[in-house]
Design a protein around this motif. Sequence first.
Motif, mmCIF file in Angstrom:
data_model
loop_
_atom_site.group_PDB
_atom_site.id
_atom_site.type_symbol
_atom_site.label_atom_id
_atom_site.label_comp_id
_atom_site.label_asym_id
_atom_site.label_seq_id
_atom_site.Cartn_x
_atom_site.Cartn_y
_atom_site.Cartn_z
ATOM 1 N N THR A 156 0.615 -8.566 0.153
ATOM 2 C CA THR A 156 0.578 -6.963 0.647
ATOM 3 C C THR A 156 1.503 -6.252 1.320
ATOM 4 O O THR A 156 1.526 -5.054 1.293
ATOM 5 C CB THR A 156 -0.766 -7.511 1.307
ATOM 6 N N VAL A 157 2.330 -7.237 2.351
ATOM 7 C CA VAL A 157 3.305 -6.536 3.077
ATOM 8 C C VAL A 157 4.071 -6.344 1.728
ATOM 9 O O VAL A 157 5.183 -5.134 2.094
ATOM 10 C CB VAL A 157 4.046 -7.204 3.922
ATOM 11 N N PHE A 158 4.977 -6.937 1.541
ATOM 12 C CA PHE A 158 6.057 -6.479 0.627
ATOM 13 C C PHE A 158 5.236 -5.448 -0.807
ATOM 14 O O PHE A 158 5.852 -4.559 -1.094
ATOM 15 C CB PHE A 158 5.843 -8.445 -0.814
ATOM 16 N N ASP A 159 4.114 -5.627 -1.336
ATOM 17 C CA ASP A 159 3.626 -4.660 -1.803
ATOM 18 C C ASP A 159 3.643 -2.870 -1.377
ATOM 19 O O ASP A 159 3.969 -1.873 -1.614
ATOM 20 C CB ASP A 159 2.435 -4.689 -2.430
ATOM 21 N N ALA A 160 3.421 -3.004 0.400
ATOM 22 C CA ALA A 160 3.385 -1.872 1.089
ATOM 23 C C ALA A 160 4.382 -1.255 1.009
ATOM 24 O O ALA A 160 4.640 0.319 0.826
ATOM 25 C CB ALA A 160 2.414 -2.079 2.605
ATOM 26 N N ALA A 161 5.642 -2.508 1.449
ATOM 27 C CA ALA A 161 6.848 -1.880 1.378
ATOM 28 C C ALA A 161 7.757 -1.669 0.709
ATOM 29 O O ALA A 161 8.323 -0.349 0.428
ATOM 30 C CB ALA A 161 7.683 -3.179 2.144
ATOM 31 N N ALA A 162 7.328 -2.119 -1.096
ATOM 32 C CA ALA A 162 7.645 -2.018 -1.948
ATOM 33 C C ALA A 162 7.457 -0.073 -2.273
ATOM 34 O O ALA A 162 8.096 0.712 -2.599
ATOM 35 C CB ALA A 162 7.792 -2.545 -3.436
ATOM 36 N N ALA A 163 6.611 0.128 -1.902
ATOM 37 C CA ALA A 163 5.870 1.352 -2.391
ATOM 38 C C ALA A 163 6.441 2.695 -1.185
ATOM 39 O O ALA A 163 7.116 3.638 -1.877
ATOM 40 C CB ALA A 163 4.001 1.923 -2.812
#
Length: 607
Positions: A156-163
Amino acid sequence: MSPDLPPVVPSVTAELVGALSPRLRKRLDAAVTKLLSRPATRDGYTVRIAVDDETGVVLHAPGGAVTGTDAIRCGCLLAPDCLHRAAAASAAPVADDAPAPDPAEDTAQGPADDTAAPGGTAKTATAGPGTPTGPPGGGTEEPETATTAQQAAARTVFDAAAAVLEAGTDGAGAVLQAELLHAAHTARLAGLPRAAAAAVSVVTAVRAARTADPGYRLTGLADALAAVLVLAHRLPHATGPDLSELRGTVRRPYRPDGSLRLYGIFSEPVLTATGYAGAATWTADADGRLYTVSDVAPGGASRATGAADRTVRIGDTALTHRELSRAGLAVSGATVSPDGRLGAGAGVRAVRASGVAWRDAPLDRLWAVPAAEQVARALSGAQDLLFLEVTLTGTVRETAGDCLLADCAGVPLRLAGAHDDPALPCRDNLRLLAAAGGSRLRIVARLVPGPYPRALLLATEHPTDPGARVDLGLDRLQRADLPPGALAPPAAAFGTGDEAPLHLLRRRVHQAVPGGRRVLALAGNGPGDAARLRRLGLATAAGLLDDLHAAAADRSRDRFGRLLPADTGRFARSWLAAALYTEAVEQTLCAHAWGAATDEEAAPARP
């Protein structure tokens, strides 16, 4: 982000923004901008923002931070489902989810803990919820792995930072920030405080960029994005000690260290990317081991300057940080964290002692270590302070402003200010020191890895009084402190660092941070940079650059010609690979520029 507002914990901002309707979400960024321009008044623990002549938003922070959605109230007709509450939370600094413990908590019954430095990397970790403790019965233990909840939180953290990276700071509005804060809160609940702190530091830096904060630096945000992405990428696959380090810890472990006789070296202001400020004083014992005493809490530059004159919170001493930097301390019952921070529990006793000059024993041994050896130590992950003896030779002009040029045992060294905030005297002191050309001084600096020798100047001997010292972030030099007839020379043009071939990849990594994917998609039409890197022998850098441009331009369409959602994960991984490669090469170039041996060169040859 407004320093006049109390900090708000990530979960509150995420909940308020998540409750907005799609129509209100589209108006959130404009509402944040409007609130930042409105006056805010403080009355005790309450801050009121005047939205207009009749309506106001009230933030109640009895513990110093807003910890619940009911602590933000609005007087408009649409409250509590209005836009103003979410806008106020998005405009405020980000607070830590976990309240900091009392610095005077008792440590007499065992090792004391303290809150880890905001946004810092903890060396020692505690297990999170649901962490396996090993098989019963004393058999061979399997390597510890992340729990299902921790793996999901890391993704979840990776996806939010990638966004956020996909949109860039120009497009990462309050909604994307709230999603990353929600991911940070989820990570903390899953027992991943290090990932949570890294995500919060990204949000704080993004807000600083969008509000033109004078303390914002593009390189700082790029480093924060790379840190949270690599952390979230590695966590689901890590095991054993590597997993413990990646998890991090909310509270810093302290261990008894008996009695200490410490000598003050210097004090520096602290301004973190997560909205904390204060002062830290560095001391050393007779063997040259470094210890720090800090006073850090939510705040801005004004708190950093004021903290220097606060009493050190250790034992019964009445010394301020500014006084301790020039005096000494005798401590009994000391507790020390793994990174050298002194605890301040009830069992600790401390009294003032005499200090010594930098050129007297035992502090003089810090400057006896060769510069190359100090740089190698810093690049290996140890403390990054450098104790150098330099001769000031002039100034050099860089894109970010002029900096001092000094000779350090034949190595041309660039010295920049540690902070650019106008409330701190760093830049003014550097300008005055430029007029002391030819002076040979002992300094304390912080290494900046790069293709040429560079460091942030923290403290120096007084230009005309070798027995005195100047803390460049707290003390303010005057013209009378300079040698007679001192005159600042003209700045020389800067022309080596940015011409390095690695710059061709580094600038694309940095361009993606403010502009997002679309900037690199447009910049990737020509193969010139990659071809030049190959001609110069940097085939790996060329391949990473090609892959970064390809990931940025990869947009598929459906049968009707409409663009499909972008693969943010592929773009983030390509960007992260380029960022990590650039960092590794710059560290190697830095070691060679200083004449320091890298880990590979220092290792014995295998038979």
